[in-house]
Write an enzyme that holds these catalytic residues in place. Structure first.
Site, short mmCIF file in Angstrom:
data_model
loop_
_atom_site.label_atom_id
_atom_site.label_comp_id
_atom_site.label_asym_id
_atom_site.label_seq_id
_atom_site.Cartn_x
_atom_site.Cartn_y
_atom_site.Cartn_z
N GLN A 1 41.03 28.34 -18.24
CA GLN A 1 40.32 29.57 -18.63
C GLN A 1 41.13 30.33 -19.65
OE1 GLN A 1 41.46 32.91 -17.22
NE2 GLN A 1 40.15 33.79 -18.81
N GLY B 1 29.94 36.73 -5.96
CA GLY B 1 29.29 37.09 -4.69
C GLY B 1 29.08 35.95 -3.72
N ILE B 2 29.50 34.73 -4.10
CA ILE B 2 29.24 33.59 -3.20
C ILE B 2 30.17 33.66 -1.99
CG2 ILE B 2 29.42 31.07 -2.97
CD1 ILE B 2 28.49 30.92 -5.94
N MET B 3 29.58 33.72 -0.81
CA MET B 3 30.36 33.78 0.42
C MET B 3 29.95 32.68 1.40
SD MET B 3 32.64 36.29 0.49
CE MET B 3 32.84 37.06 2.11
N HIS C 1 32.24 38.64 -13.40
CA HIS C 1 33.68 38.65 -13.12
C HIS C 1 33.95 39.10 -11.69
CE1 HIS C 1 37.41 38.44 -15.78
NE2 HIS C 1 37.93 38.70 -14.59
N GLY D 1 35.44 32.39 -6.25
CA GLY D 1 36.73 33.05 -6.45
C GLY D 1 37.28 33.50 -5.09
C1 FMN Z 1 41.78 38.18 -7.72
C2 FMN Z 1 40.90 37.73 -8.84
C3 FMN Z 1 41.46 37.43 -10.07
C4 FMN Z 1 40.65 37.00 -11.12
N1 FMN Z 1 41.24 36.64 -12.31
C5 FMN Z 1 40.45 36.12 -13.28
C6 FMN Z 1 41.05 35.64 -14.48
O1 FMN Z 1 42.25 35.68 -14.65
N2 FMN Z 1 40.22 35.14 -15.43
C7 FMN Z 1 38.86 35.05 -15.26
O2 FMN Z 1 38.14 34.59 -16.15
N3 FMN Z 1 38.28 35.49 -14.13
C8 FMN Z 1 39.04 36.00 -13.14
N4 FMN Z 1 38.46 36.41 -11.97
C9 FMN Z 1 37.01 36.25 -11.79
C10 FMN Z 1 36.69 34.88 -11.19
O3 FMN Z 1 36.94 33.85 -12.08
C11 FMN Z 1 35.20 34.82 -10.77
O4 FMN Z 1 34.40 35.15 -11.87
C12 FMN Z 1 34.89 35.74 -9.60
O5 FMN Z 1 35.94 35.74 -8.66
C13 FMN Z 1 33.61 35.31 -8.93
O6 FMN Z 1 33.26 36.18 -7.90
P1 FMN Z 1 33.63 35.93 -6.35
O7 FMN Z 1 35.05 36.35 -6.17
O8 FMN Z 1 32.66 36.81 -5.63
O9 FMN Z 1 33.42 34.45 -6.08
C14 FMN Z 1 39.25 36.87 -10.92
C15 FMN Z 1 38.70 37.16 -9.67
C16 FMN Z 1 39.51 37.58 -8.64
C17 FMN Z 1 38.88 37.86 -7.30
#
Ligand code: FMN
Length: 408
Positions: free
Chosen positions: A158, A333-335, A300, A354
């Site tokens: 990424q 939001g996927i849990m 994000h 994530g």
């Molecule tokens: C702690 C954390 C750090 C993240 N850091 C990045 C990152 O460095 N680059 C990025 O593109 N997205 C980042 N994201 C977003 C994730 O890639 C993703 O889009 C997101 O976690 C999806 O949502 P979810 O946590 O509900 O699954 C981050 C998310 C979290 C929770």
């Protein structure tokens, strides 16, 4: 009147359900976690507040994240009955290669802060299970170490386009050399979102020992022991930073990045290129017109613009308009595995998780990531069976209705 008698030992035997004791406390805790929410509760107990909040939290009032999770809860599945669902195949083809399940691990920054096993734990599990692992520009393990942890599997990188272009492109060159097969260019960060929990906690990298953090460490000695006795945190692309995470990010993110930069990055990258952070149909069309290989509908994880569109709500329309030729990925939001099945039914080619995996990481390091992926894949298979479907390609919009509701 009930007549009573003494029980006979022979009759008691089948009623006894003593299990072999599990002496490894982490393994016992993880085995007792049946959902991602269970892992989240364990993670919260075992991780210092600043690191847990950095992971669990979102921007401003955290409404984007709440709505995204709620949107998955507000669906109705429509099962077909009387189908033979003995054998379920979760294999799938995404961005030019095979995957064993319809989800991968999303890129997340500072992952070794959550647990020292960090990205390498995720990459090991991805290798074992056959799913892609995405490494963030803000990863705390190097591009090469992550590749070594998943040498034959799919590694995605990424990219954040920093103000310092040379530094960004040097990372891209390393990812090409190491054999990463997909570049995810994240485009929803012209500036850092306001993660208020981090500001309130004074979250810094690496964590600093203040009176508050020392007090917080007392019930969580294992996390600090791990932090202090393993390889110091190192970053794919940055050095020590004494301020808060948001301050750091604001010095790096480049608010001048436009579609022309995306076209330029595309020329530099020889493999599949995917744009992460698309939030409107118009932008989806615009980047597809540039010839990218896929898009990620994502806000994000609610960490940037608060009250942003819910990607899952956006999905059916984007899928209808862009058609089967564009690979649409979705996150935020996927849990549960059922959320993933719903997204595939409504036109997503693939999903990314994530926090769902990070809660597992915080709950028990690599074993916790294993457990998170096991929970999600078990839920996917069960949901498919209950829907009367044995292959992902047989899922379709007729299996899911979205009930539109906005929380708060
Ligand atoms: C702690 C954390 C750090 C993240 N850091 C990045 C990152 O460095 N680059 C990025 O593109 N997205 C980042 N994201 C977003 C994730 O890639 C993703 O889009 C997101 O976690 C999806 O949502 P979810 O946590 O509900 O699954 C981050 C998310 C979290 C929770």
């Amino acid at each position: 009147m009930t007549r009573r008698r003494l029980p006979r030992p022979r009759e008691l035997a089948p009623l006894l359900g003593f299990r072999r004791p599990q002496f490894d406390r982490t393994a016992r805790r993880l085995a007792n976690a049946l959902t991602i929410e269970d892992l989240r509760r364990i993670a919260k107990r075992r991780t210092p507040k600043a690191a847990f909040d950095y992971t669990d939290g979102a921007a401003e009032d955290e409404i984007s994240l709440l709505r995204a999770r709620q949107a998955f809860r507000d669906i109705e599945f429509h099962p077909s009955v009387l189908r033979n669902v003995t054998n379920v195949d979760t294999g799938w083809h995404v961005l030019g290669a095979q995957v064993a399940l319809p989800f991968g691990i999303a890129p997340t920054g500072f992952t070794r802060l959550m647990h020292t096993d960090g990205e390498v734990a995720g990459a090991h599990v991805a290798a074992r299970v056959g799913i892609p692992f995405a490494l963030s520009t803000l990863g705390t393990s190097s591009i090469e170490d992550v590749k070594a942890a998943n040498p034959h599997g799919r590694n995605w990188f990424q990219l954040y386009m920093w103000k310092d272009r040379d530094r960004s492109m040097a990372l891209v060159d390393r990812a090409v050399a190491a054999g990463y097969d997909v570049l995810l260019v994240t485009v929803d960060v012209p500036v850092a979102g306001a993660r208020l929990r981090d500001t309130r906690n004074g979250m810094s990298i690496p964590p600093t020992l203040t009176l508050r953090t020392v007090l917080d460490a007392i019930p969580r000695p294992r996390w600090w022991f791990d932090l202090l006795t393993t390889e110091p945190l190192s970053f794919a692309s940055l050095d020590r930073w004494p301020g808060t995470v948001a301050e750091y990010l604001d010095t790096m993110f480049d608010p001048t990045v436009t579609f022309e930069d995306l076209a330029w990055i595309k020329q530099q990258w020889p493999n599949k290129l995917v744009v992460k952070g698309i939030q409107t149909l118009d932008d989806a069309k615009a980047v597809v017109d540039l010839g990218v290989d896929g898009i990620v509908l994502s806000n994000h994880g609610g960490r940037q613009l608060d009250r942003a569109p819910v990607p899952f709500h956006l999905l059916p329309r984007v899928a209808r308009e862009l058609g089967r030729d564009t690979e649409i990925l979705l996150d935020t939001g996927i849990m549960s595995g059922a959320d993933i099945v719903a997204a595939i039914a409504l036109g997503a080619r693939f999903t990314m998780v994530g926090r769902a995996y990070l809660y597992g990481l915080m709950a028990g390091g690599e074993a916790g990531v294993d457990r998170a992926i096991e929970i999600l894949s078990g839920q996917i298979v069960r949901t498919m069976r209950l829907l009367g479907v044995t292959r992902l390609e047989d899922l379709s919009p007729r299996h899911v209705t979205q009930l539109h509701r906005l929380v708060r």
